[in-house]
Write an enzyme that holds these catalytic residues in place. Structure first.
Site, PDB file in Angstrom:
ATOM      1  N   CYS A 282      -2.090  -2.795   1.114  1.00 10.27           N
ATOM      2  CA  CYS A 282      -2.246  -1.348   1.269  1.00 10.27           C
ATOM      3  C   CYS A 282      -0.953  -0.761   1.841  1.00 10.27           C
ATOM      4  O   CYS A 282      -0.483   0.294   1.420  1.00 10.27           O
ATOM      5  CB  CYS A 282      -3.388  -1.023   2.231  1.00 10.27           C
ATOM      6  SG  CYS A 282      -4.918  -1.932   1.948  1.00 10.27           S
TER       7      CYS A 282
ATOM      8  N   CYS B 102       2.175   0.345  -0.330  1.00 13.05           N
ATOM      9  CA  CYS B 102       2.182   1.686  -0.924  1.00 13.05           C
ATOM     10  C   CYS B 102       2.058   2.781   0.136  1.00 13.05           C
ATOM     11  O   CYS B 102       2.848   3.713   0.160  1.00 13.05           O
ATOM     12  CB  CYS B 102       1.052   1.820  -1.942  1.00 13.05           C
ATOM     13  SG  CYS B 102       1.425   0.960  -3.498  1.00 13.05           S
ATOM     14  N   HIS B 103       1.057   2.657   1.017  1.00 12.05           N
ATOM     15  CA  HIS B 103       0.722   3.796   1.876  1.00 12.05           C
ATOM     16  C   HIS B 103       1.508   3.869   3.184  1.00 12.05           C
ATOM     17  O   HIS B 103       1.427   4.855   3.893  1.00 12.05           O
ATOM     18  CB  HIS B 103      -0.776   3.811   2.160  1.00 12.05           C
ATOM     19  CG  HIS B 103      -1.588   4.085   0.921  1.00 12.05           C
ATOM     20  ND1 HIS B 103      -1.450   5.253   0.199  1.00 12.05           N
ATOM     21  CD2 HIS B 103      -2.513   3.341   0.260  1.00 12.05           C
ATOM     22  CE1 HIS B 103      -2.282   5.221  -0.838  1.00 12.05           C
ATOM     23  NE2 HIS B 103      -2.929   4.078  -0.833  1.00 12.05           N
TER      24      HIS B 103
ATOM     25  N   CYS C 114      -8.294   1.345  -5.449  1.00 13.43           N
ATOM     26  CA  CYS C 114      -6.931   0.889  -5.140  1.00 13.43           C
ATOM     27  C   CYS C 114      -6.807  -0.614  -5.355  1.00 13.43           C
ATOM     28  O   CYS C 114      -5.791  -1.091  -5.857  1.00 13.43           O
ATOM     29  CB  CYS C 114      -6.537   1.281  -3.712  1.00 13.43           C
ATOM     30  SG  CYS C 114      -6.041   3.020  -3.579  1.00 13.43           S
TER      31      CYS C 114
END
Lengths: 149, 283
Positions: free
Chosen positions: B199, B202-203, B244
């Protein structure tokens, strides 16, 4: 004429041999991140590689890279550097290494390894034990990247 | 070969992109709902977040058109589902002949609840708002549990969450919550799937950057459930996690699984200080 036929025959033989000689994902020999020998034993096809590059289900390279050689593709991501002039910066062997498994060139990169089939955590069922691209597709993408000068 | 040089170039390029990205999405745009509810869309990152200084609502990274839909409840398609939930709230269901309203007369009484969810209950178990609602259905109404991220549940979560709109997220991460939070954090930073990403790749590492046609946000949960233009329905936070994970070709954890509950707590904690925007609008 005779000469041409001979060449064609040789080409057919060469590609058959190449198929037989495809390197399995686990057997790819990296040296300083680069892979010297073609995964199929033959040169790739740049036109096919261009299509693989843009295809969202295959390379999807545009998710992360700008490539001004493809102005017809409207959405180009910016997670990685633009690939314009990639062939001026990298040799064929280096590009093959980057596409096959860029983690051997860029430690800890977000860029997926396109020719690795094992070692993943929780891969989705239908992708388990599979590479993202086939050996042929990797070679085609490498041939295409070599045109980016 | 000058590998370091390339890293530097990439970093510089990324910075340049951040600057243009900010201009496009309007990081300075102000979220005011119905002309009177002013919602701060950024906050100082909570102390536990080592790699970010500021946390941003996902609203910041959407286009002006999408942003506008959230600024007026008449334009916000979520309110169709909030209305559905109001009907469900008043509808008798189950063997006990009760509706939600039989016991919770005013839905406004749930104000503040969403800011602190998920939380650990008296038995030491981590529970989500979804769990609380289904517990009322199965144990107090004699009704069937709603599907974890299904239409009824996502509508009810939107109605319950709306009661906390405008309040800061503040989930507990210490004490009894600590082991769950640790687990969620580990999941957040673990690379999964054939694309082998976490995660955070990307975030955290790439928020405010374009990934093909998508402008990456910090993946915050302060707007959930969120109406997505893509599928024209309310999407729960765990349904988003599933999406996701599938995008990176990873086998998602189950809706309501221990893993996704822990991840829900951890993700919420990354937004401690952000303002609840439920029900939000995204693309």
């Amino acid at each position: 004429m005779k000469l041409l036929i001979t060449t064609a025959v040789t080409a057919v033989i060469a590609s058959t041999v190449a198929f037989a000689g495809t390197t399995a994902p686990g057997d790819v020999a990296f040296k300083d991140g680069a892979v010297a020998v073609s995964l199929t034993g033959a040169a790739g096809n740049a036109a096919d590689g261009r299509a693989v590059f843009a295809d969202r289900k295959l390379g999807n390279c545009l998710a992360c890279h700008v490539n001004s050689e493809m102005p017809e593709q409207s959405f180009q991501g910016q997670v990685g550097p633009p690939l314009d002039g990639a062939a001026d910066r990298w040799s064929e062997a280096q590009l093959r290494g980057i596409v096959s498994n860029s983690k051997n060139t860029f430690e800890g990169t977000i860029m997926p390894a396109f020719y690795v089939d094992a070692g993943f955590t929780r891969p989705l069922g239908k992708f388990e034990g599979k590479t993202i691209l086939s050996a042929q597709q990797v070679e085609d993408v490498v041939a295409y990247l070599l045109t980016l000068k | 070969m000058g590998m370091n040089l390339f890293k530097t170039t990439a970093a510089v390029a990324a910075l340049a992109i951040m600057a243009t990205g900010a201009a496009q999405a309007g990081e300075d745009a102000k979220l005011v709902i119905n002309g009177d509810l002013s919602i701060a869309t950024q906050a100082a990152a909570p102390a536990h977040l080592e790699n970010l200084e500021t946390v941003y609502s996902g609203w910041v990274f959407r286009t002006k058109e999408t942003q506008a839909l959230e600024m007026d409840d008449f334009d916000n398609p979520s309110f169709v589902f909030v209305d559905v939930a109001l009907d469900l709230y008043a509808a008798v269901d189950g063997t006990e002949g009760k509706s939600c309203a039989s016991c919770h007369e005013n839905v406004e009484d749930f104000a503040g609840l969403t800011t602190s969810m998920p939380r650990v209950n008296a038995d030491g178990a981590l529970e989500t708002t979804t769990d609380l609602i289904n517990e009322c259905r199965t144990e107090r109404m004699g009704a069937k549990a709603w599907k974890y991220s299904g239409t009824d549940m996502s509508a009810m979560l939107s109605l319950v969450g709306l009661q906390s709109r405008g309040m800061p997220v503040n989930v507990a991460i210490d004490g009894a919550a600590a082991p769950y939070w640790d687990k969620g954090k580990e999941l957040y930073y673990t690379r999964v799937g054939q694309l082998d990403m976490s995660c955070s790749n990307c975030h955290e590492d790439n928020y405010n950057v374009m990934i093909r046609a998508d402008h990456l946000s910090q993946g915050q949960s302060n707007g959930f459930p969120t109406y997505r233009l893509k599928n024209a329905k309310m999407n729960t936070i765990q349904a988003r996690f599933k999406g996701c994970m599938k995008n990176i070709r990873a086998e998602p954890f189950g809706q309501g699984s221990d893993e996704f509950k822990a991840l829900e707590l951890y993700v919420a904690s990354r937004g401690n200080g952000l303002i609840v925007e439920t029900p939000s609008v995204r693309n």
